[in-house]
Structures are given as structure tokens and as C-alpha cells.
Motif scaffolding. Sequence first.
Motif, short mmCIF file in Angstrom:
data_model
loop_
_atom_site.label_atom_id
_atom_site.label_comp_id
_atom_site.label_asym_id
_atom_site.label_seq_id
_atom_site.Cartn_x
_atom_site.Cartn_y
_atom_site.Cartn_z
N GLU A 221 3.64 10.43 7.99
CA GLU A 221 4.42 9.29 8.44
C GLU A 221 4.91 9.49 9.88
OE1 GLU A 221 7.52 8.02 5.84
OE2 GLU A 221 6.23 8.09 4.06
N ILE A 222 5.28 10.72 10.19
CA ILE A 222 5.71 11.01 11.56
C ILE A 222 4.58 10.75 12.55
CG2 ILE A 222 6.35 12.90 13.11
CD1 ILE A 222 8.07 14.04 10.87
N SER B 129 0.82 -1.20 0.00
CA SER B 129 0.00 0.00 0.00
C SER B 129 0.86 1.25 0.00
CB SER B 129 -0.93 0.02 1.22
OG SER B 129 -0.16 0.08 2.41
N GLN B 130 0.27 2.34 -0.49
CA GLN B 130 0.95 3.62 -0.49
C GLN B 130 0.79 4.28 0.89
OE1 GLN B 130 0.03 6.13 -3.79
NE2 GLN B 130 0.14 4.47 -5.28
N PRO B 131 1.74 5.10 1.29
CA PRO B 131 1.69 5.70 2.63
C PRO B 131 0.40 6.46 2.93
CG PRO B 131 3.85 6.04 1.65
CD PRO B 131 2.98 5.44 0.58
N ASN B 132 -0.23 7.07 1.91
CA ASN B 132 -1.43 7.87 2.17
C ASN B 132 -2.65 7.01 2.48
OD1 ASN B 132 -1.82 6.83 -0.34
ND2 ASN B 132 -1.99 8.80 -1.39
N CYS C 233 8.47 19.57 -2.41
CA CYS C 233 7.15 20.10 -2.77
C CYS C 233 6.22 19.89 -1.58
CB CYS C 233 6.60 19.42 -4.03
SG CYS C 233 6.16 17.70 -3.81
N VAL C 234 5.14 20.62 -1.55
CA VAL C 234 4.22 20.59 -0.42
C VAL C 234 3.64 19.19 -0.21
CG1 VAL C 234 2.06 21.52 0.49
CG2 VAL C 234 3.67 23.02 -0.69
N LYS C 235 3.33 18.51 -1.30
CA LYS C 235 2.71 17.19 -1.21
C LYS C 235 3.61 16.20 -0.48
CE LYS C 235 0.51 13.64 -4.08
NZ LYS C 235 0.17 13.25 -5.47
N PHE C 236 4.90 16.22 -0.81
CA PHE C 236 5.81 15.28 -0.17
C PHE C 236 6.04 15.65 1.30
CE2 PHE C 236 10.08 13.80 1.02
CZ PHE C 236 9.93 12.44 0.76
N ILE C 237 6.16 16.93 1.60
CA ILE C 237 6.33 17.35 2.99
C ILE C 237 5.14 16.91 3.84
CG2 ILE C 237 6.57 19.34 4.52
CD1 ILE C 237 9.06 18.70 2.86
N GLN C 238 3.93 17.01 3.28
CA GLN C 238 2.74 16.54 3.99
C GLN C 238 2.80 15.03 4.21
OE1 GLN C 238 -0.42 17.95 1.46
NE2 GLN C 238 -0.54 19.95 2.48
N ARG C 239 3.31 14.34 3.21
CA ARG C 239 3.46 12.88 3.33
C ARG C 239 4.41 12.52 4.46
NH1 ARG C 239 5.71 9.42 -1.81
NH2 ARG C 239 6.74 7.75 -0.67
N VAL C 240 5.51 13.25 4.57
CA VAL C 240 6.47 12.99 5.65
C VAL C 240 5.83 13.28 7.00
CG1 VAL C 240 8.64 13.75 6.67
CG2 VAL C 240 8.50 13.37 4.21
N GLU C 241 5.06 14.35 7.09
CA GLU C 241 4.39 14.69 8.35
C GLU C 241 3.40 13.61 8.75
OE1 GLU C 241 2.72 18.49 7.55
OE2 GLU C 241 4.60 19.59 7.92
N THR D 254 11.95 9.71 19.28
CA THR D 254 13.18 9.82 18.49
C THR D 254 12.94 9.92 16.98
OG1 THR D 254 13.37 7.40 18.44
CG2 THR D 254 14.51 8.57 20.22
N TYR D 255 11.93 9.22 16.47
CA TYR D 255 11.75 9.15 15.01
C TYR D 255 11.50 10.51 14.37
CZ TYR D 255 10.05 7.49 10.48
OH TYR D 255 9.88 7.28 9.14
N PRO D 256 10.58 11.35 14.89
CA PRO D 256 10.36 12.65 14.23
C PRO D 256 11.62 13.49 14.12
CG PRO D 256 8.61 12.18 15.80
CD PRO D 256 9.67 11.15 16.03
N GLU D 257 12.39 13.53 15.19
CA GLU D 257 13.62 14.33 15.16
C GLU D 257 14.62 13.77 14.14
OE1 GLU D 257 17.23 15.39 18.23
OE2 GLU D 257 15.18 15.29 19.00
N ARG D 258 14.65 12.45 14.06
CA ARG D 258 15.55 11.82 13.09
C ARG D 258 15.16 12.19 11.66
NH1 ARG D 258 15.60 5.37 11.80
NH2 ARG D 258 17.17 5.40 10.14
N VAL D 259 13.86 12.13 11.36
CA VAL D 259 13.39 12.46 10.02
C VAL D 259 13.67 13.92 9.70
CG1 VAL D 259 11.35 12.64 8.54
CG2 VAL D 259 11.62 10.66 10.04
#
Length: 917
Positions: free
Chosen positions: A736-737, A380-383, A726-734, A745-750
Motif C-alpha cells: 500500500e505504501i 477489490s482487495q488491496p492485493n 504477521c508477515v502477510k499483513f506487513i507485506q500488505r502494508v508495504e 508523508t504517507y509512508p512515515e505516517r503509516v
Amino acid sequence: MYSFFLIRSHIKSIVRLWQQHQLKLVLPATVSRRNFAPGSSSKLSAQENPSSYPKTVSGARLYTGEKKENSNLEDTEVSNAAEDVDDIAQNFKQLMMYSEEDDIIRRLNACDTSIQLKTLLKEIHSQMGKEHIVQAIILQWMFCRQNDEDNKKKILKKLLPLLGEYSSELNINEICTCYLYLRKMGVDSSHPLMEQLLMKALKIFESPEETTSLTAMSRLVVGINTGRNFFTPMLCADFMRHLHYHVQECCNEDQARMIAICMLNLQPLISDELMSLYKDKVKQLLASGEISKPKTVLKILNMLNMTVWSNNHVSLIKDLLLILKPAIKQMDVNDLKNISRIYQYHMEPACMHEPLSDALEELLATHMSPETLACYVPFSQPNNRDSLTNAFKALLSSEDSWNQPNATGFLFSTLRALKISDSKICNAYWNGVLRELDNIPDNEMHTVFLKHCHRYMNFNNNLGGTYRHMSLEKRLSQLCMRAIEHDVVGRIPQKFARLASFVLAYGHTPYSWKKYPNILLSKIITMADQFAPTDCFLISRGLRISLEMRYRYQVPQLVNMQLATIDSVLGSCVERFLNENQLTVMDLNVLVRTLINRKTLQNSVVYHRTLQKYREIQSQDLNSRSIKDMAYNFLATNYFVPEILENMFKYVQNNNEHILGETVEKILSCAYNLGYTPQTNEPLEYAGLILLRDFNYMSGLSLVQACLSLCFYKTIPEELINKVFCVKFIQRVEEEIQMCYSKATYPERVLNIVMQLNRSVCLDFPEANVPWFQQNFIEAQMSKKPFAETPFNSDVKSLLTSVLKDKSYLRCNHTTPYGYQIDFVINFDKNHKPIQAPVETTMLDRITKVAILLLKLDSFCANDLNALRGPDTLKIKHLEMMGYKVLHINEHDWNTKYMNAPGAKKKYLKCLLQISN
């Protein structure tokens, strides 16, 4: 010879103490004593016609471990509950090739339901011969496969006595067919008729005069393994000469399929030579186009993918999966699930990902179950994580879900794949596991609980020890100790290691606050010579968890003494494996993980010997899974093997169509962190294309780490930069966090990796026009982590002040605009005289900024103190781009015996700064 199977339960307990390699030592003698060359004494049984081979087979159960944490640790014991020799789509009525001219056969074949069969049997009861009885058994099995079991008991009650009357007249094909389908329908192996049929069949296989048909053998081995009532290697030793002959004579698809069934069920007896011969035959059939049916390919795949040897057959497995690609959409549910698990384990070929993802998504929409969800989540995709998490919660609350076969295993796979850390959801799952354990009678428990021990340790490790389910830990620990003290499994090294690992990790035993149970140490010492690499890893992992969770702040003296003893045992075991010179890549990876788990064994002689073994690995030994494990070990140990790293890049170049983006990221991150640059840029260019191809399926962290590595090599595609920033990818990372395991630890690492990537793109690729937007993050990090001066830093600082004669010339712990920390900055004028930092920017072109970096031991590779690692190399390059002249002082050189001489360090600094007085 075979009378022992009448008391099989006792024999089975004893012979399981044997090591599998001991069986393989005995086997060649048996084969050579009774073997024959093709053409001599090789006639088929007179009762069997080769033309009666069934055409296709159904999907078989898959035998792989879990892929996340040392995947090959799950129980690999063969179970054939779902293994079928004949496909349900086949015409069972023609299975035995009985003549339709027989009126009773014709009437039997006309039955479409078990009710019709029961009625007919009443009419023809007194007229039935052996062919009619065998055909009736086959038909009843066919009806059972179609979920028509209402009359099964009544029909079998009539057929079994009739079959007993003709048992002496049955040929080998009829015997094996009846035995298989009666076992499938639940007739106990201890039934007198079943014992009689099995005894007769085994005597026929024991006879050296003729070769038994492949059809009969494949049915009999499946029948014997159904229910796990016998120890197959002992009971089926005489099957091997027949199997050798059939492998030598294999020339068509049906034979390849049936041989795969036999080899799957006779796995402990299969030699490397026989497997190699079979693989050559399969490759020949593939090259000629003889093998084309998906069902046949699946049978071969399931056999090759058994955990005990799957890593030796990666290339052939990949070729077989590619054959199945066009047929994915037409596959039934079970076959689709099987393929998805095989693909997830081997992580190749990449072209299977999208069609499997689409097919599983469609399947999930119509067949929501724990198994289907577990198969789909990795694709599956992250979203989609939120919707899948809701589906998982619904399954947890459904009683029907828990009642499905292996529900706990599938639910656990989903729990880990979705990275769920919500304590309510986690408690719901582990409470369900606890209920399942409580509902299993003591006489049926055996080692069923061991899989839950393994899963709990993996899950607890993923959450960094932040999640505990005390009730489950206590229950499992009690079961483990009872098995160790009173059960035969406590005497089997492979089982004991898994039991001991859990008890060592979580305790819940008397005096666990001050020591490990004495019986564990006693058995570890006694069984040391019988441990395999995996057993050593399990024990070391149990010790690591205990030190992190139970003895985190203080290690009792008695525990220290016990740890020293166990470390000595583990060290001697590793030395034994190294001296055997039969280590596979996977074994070597497991041994390194064992040593990593025990800090006291690091930097020992055996530790360095083990790591040096990596230099002996050949390029043909690499595959995606072994590369992933090696990359982890290299990063954990900072060990630098340029030959292996170059082979990894060549693997990317040569397999760019098949390797996944996640695997490429592991290679890039490993090479970057160790500071290795490949000989050519071609594999790096392929890596960029692979990341673009798999962009939607990779995790945000993996993408950012891979992009940072490509920035280091200055080969990142512009398209990839645009997709990441791009905004879409930054939202995707958020997102995942928010879904991550460890919020601490994970958010700070990312965010830290994102900052490094942003910095690298701004400095190395200004043409990309990516803005610097990490200043606030850097300032926040500086406020949270105040500067702490080390003795190394303090020593250099005092001597630099003495050399410069004015501390105002020295700037300490300076932070650059892009967030780099510089230990010391000294400004020199055009005459190379130290000056204070200028206030006016107009003077910057008339001064020389010297940045002095203090490089600690971990800035270099562990086995090469001249090999500077990637992050520090990138830092030096970027500082030079920002106008600094970079000098560095190595901690290793600073503390050498020569530098401790009076005045040596001060003289060294003067030479470094080119100061004459």
C-alpha cells in the motif's frame, strides 16, 4: 398557458435563475387550488384502463455525486437519457392492449425486424388507422432497443405524417406513448407534430375535471425530460395534483414504480410532505410483501438516491438494498452497476459488499470497460491493485474507451480509487480530458467543463498539490472566466460558486500573481444572500488551495484585502444559515468544512456557534456517510461533543450487521483522538467483530488505526492482533505504501501508527507475545527530527533547575525504550530528595522516577481544556506502567495571568514536585 415552450431555449435560460426553494413555495398554492380529496372528481381518463400498466422497468441512471471529496458537489441536474418507463423484456407488442382480432395489428405484431416492418408499412400504408400507427411506433422503438436501427429514419418518415393526420383523435395514453418513443428515437422536440402532441397532452393535464392515468403521466414526464429541452418545473407544474392523488391511492407494485419515475423526473417540485407520504406507502407495500420485483426496487432506489435528498432516506434505501441481495447474481449489467454506486455512496448495508464484489469481478472478466472498472475497484482487495492499475492503463491507451458515454468520469473514479500518483499515468488521463475539451464546439460547451474542474480540484487535493497539469489548468480557467463574464451561468449562484472556486484556486488570469480577478469579488458580494452551504464551501476551498499553492510563501497585500472581504461574506452567510434553523446534518458538516478551510474564521464567534450546533443532532439523524463527515470535522477541529460520540457508538451497536469496517474505524479513531470512552464496552466488542469481518477489504492504515483505538480501550480481540502482526499483513502494508499518493508523508505516517500499535500491544497485551521491533524506526526518526526547544520548554527548564538547585538532577528530552519522549525526568530517593540518574539497575526499586510532561493546547480538546485527548492519555498510562510517576504542566495554565505574578511559577513547581525548600 403553455405557448412559451415554442421559445423554450430563451425561457429555459431565464427560469434556471430561480432558486428551487422558490419553486417549492409556489407549488403548494397550485396544489391546494386544484387538489381534490380521494373519491371526489377522481375518475381515471376514460381512455385509460388501469390494467394496462406495464409490469417491469429497466435500470435507470443513477444520480449521486462522487463519494470521496464532499460527494454532493457534482452536477445534480436530472438527465433521463437512460431512463425508461418500460422494460425491454416486456412484450412491447401488447403495450397498448390493442385487440389481436384486428388483422393489421396482428400483422404488425408478427414483424420481428425493422426490415419486415418497413416492408409491411408499404403494403398497408393506405389502410392504417391511429391504432396501427401508434403500434408501429412502439414496434420501431422495440427494434431500436434491440440495436436494429438501420431503417429507423425511413420508417419514421412514413409514420410521422400519418400520425399527424390522426393527432386530434389520439387519447392521452396514445399521445404520451408516441411522444415518449419518438423522443427516444431522436425526433426533435421542435418538430411541429411533437409540439402539437405535447400541447394537447399539457392541456389535458391542466384540466381540473379528471385525473390523468399514472401510466400516461410517467411516460410523458420521461419524454419531456429526454434531451433536457424544457425546464420541467415550469412545464409540469400542473402534473402535481395528479401525482398527489396517485400517491394517496398507491396500493400495488406497479403504481409504486411509476410514481417513482414521476418523482425522479419532477424532483424540484416534490415537497417533503409528498415524499413522506410516498415513503409510507412503500414501507406498507414492503411489509405486506407486495414489492418484490428487483426492477421495481431499483426504480424506487434510483429515485430515493438522487443527490438532493438521498441522505434523508438512508433507512429505506438500506431496506431496499437488502431486498436486492438474493437477486444480485441474476441482475443484468446496468442494474448491477447502479446498485454498486448506490451502495458505495451510502456505505451500507455491509452484507452487500461480498456478493457485489463477486458479481462485479465476474462482470469485469467479460465486460471490461471504464464504467465496469470504476464500479469494481472500490470492492477489490488491496492485493489486486497492480493488476487493476494495468487494466486502467490499457483503457487509457484505448481510443474506444474514451468514446464511451461518460468515459472521463468513470476513468477518473478509477484513477482516484486506485490512488495512482504516477505522473505518466496521470498525464495520460488529463491529456485525454484536454483533448475532449478541445473537441467540443464552443456552442455546445455550456458548463460541460465544470465537472472536470471539480474532479481536478479533488485529485490535486488528494496529491497534496504535488501534481499540476498546467495546460489543463489554463484551459479550464479560461473557460471559467468566459462563463463568469459572458454566460448566463455566471449569474446563477450555484454555478458561479463552482466557476469561481477553480479560478480562485489556480489563477491563470491577468495579474494573478498579486490579486484575484475583481469580477469574482464583485459577484461574491452581490450573490452572498443567494449562496447555499455548498457554494460557501466551494469558495472557501478555492481560497485554501490558492494560499497553499499560489501564495504559499508570501501573500500580496492586495490579496490580503480581498481575502478579508470574502471572509466577511462567508461569515455572514454562515450566520444566515445558522439563524434559519433548518440545517440538515449534511449542511452542518459542509459549513464546518467551510470554516476549517479559512483559518481566519476559526475561533470566531460564528465558528463556535456552528460547532455548537452539533449538540442539537439527534441519533436518528445519523448514518454512515454523515458519521464519516462528522468524524473528519471533529478530528480537524478537536471539538468534543460527548453526546454525539456516544450516539455514534450506539449506531455501531444497533447496526453492527450493516455498518462497514471503514466507518467503524472513523468512529474509533475520532473517539480515541478526542479521548472519549463509551458508556459500555458492547459497541467496542462489536467493532472488533466488524473489523475481523471486513479485514480483507479495509486498507492497512485503517486497520492499524482501528486496532490502536481498540488497544486504548483494551478491547482488541486476540484474533485481530494475530492477523495484524504477521508477515502477510506487513507485506500488505508495504504494498500500500508503494501505491500511495504522497510518498513524502504517507509512508512515515503509516509506519508511525504501526509503531504506536506495536508499543501498545507490547505494554497492554503482553500475553499476545508480540515482539517489539520498532527500535530502529524510532532511532531513525530521532536522527531526522532534532530536538527544538520552545519558549515554554525553556521557561520550565530554567525554573526546574532553579528549584532543584543542580541541573544534573534534571534529564531533558528523555526517550524511553518504547519510544516515548519525556520532556523532563527527575529521580528522587526514598527520602524524596532529588538525585542523579542511577547507573546501576539494582537501584531502580529504591528510587522514584518522575516524568514531567509539557502539555500544549492541542493536547486538549478545543472546547474543553480539561478533556485530555486520547494519545496523551495513553502516553501517561504507558509511562505509569513503565514505572514513572507522571506529572504534567498545561501550557494554558502556565501562561495565565496568575502564573505571571513574581514567584508564582516557581512556587507552582515546588508544590507539583512536593519539594519543601
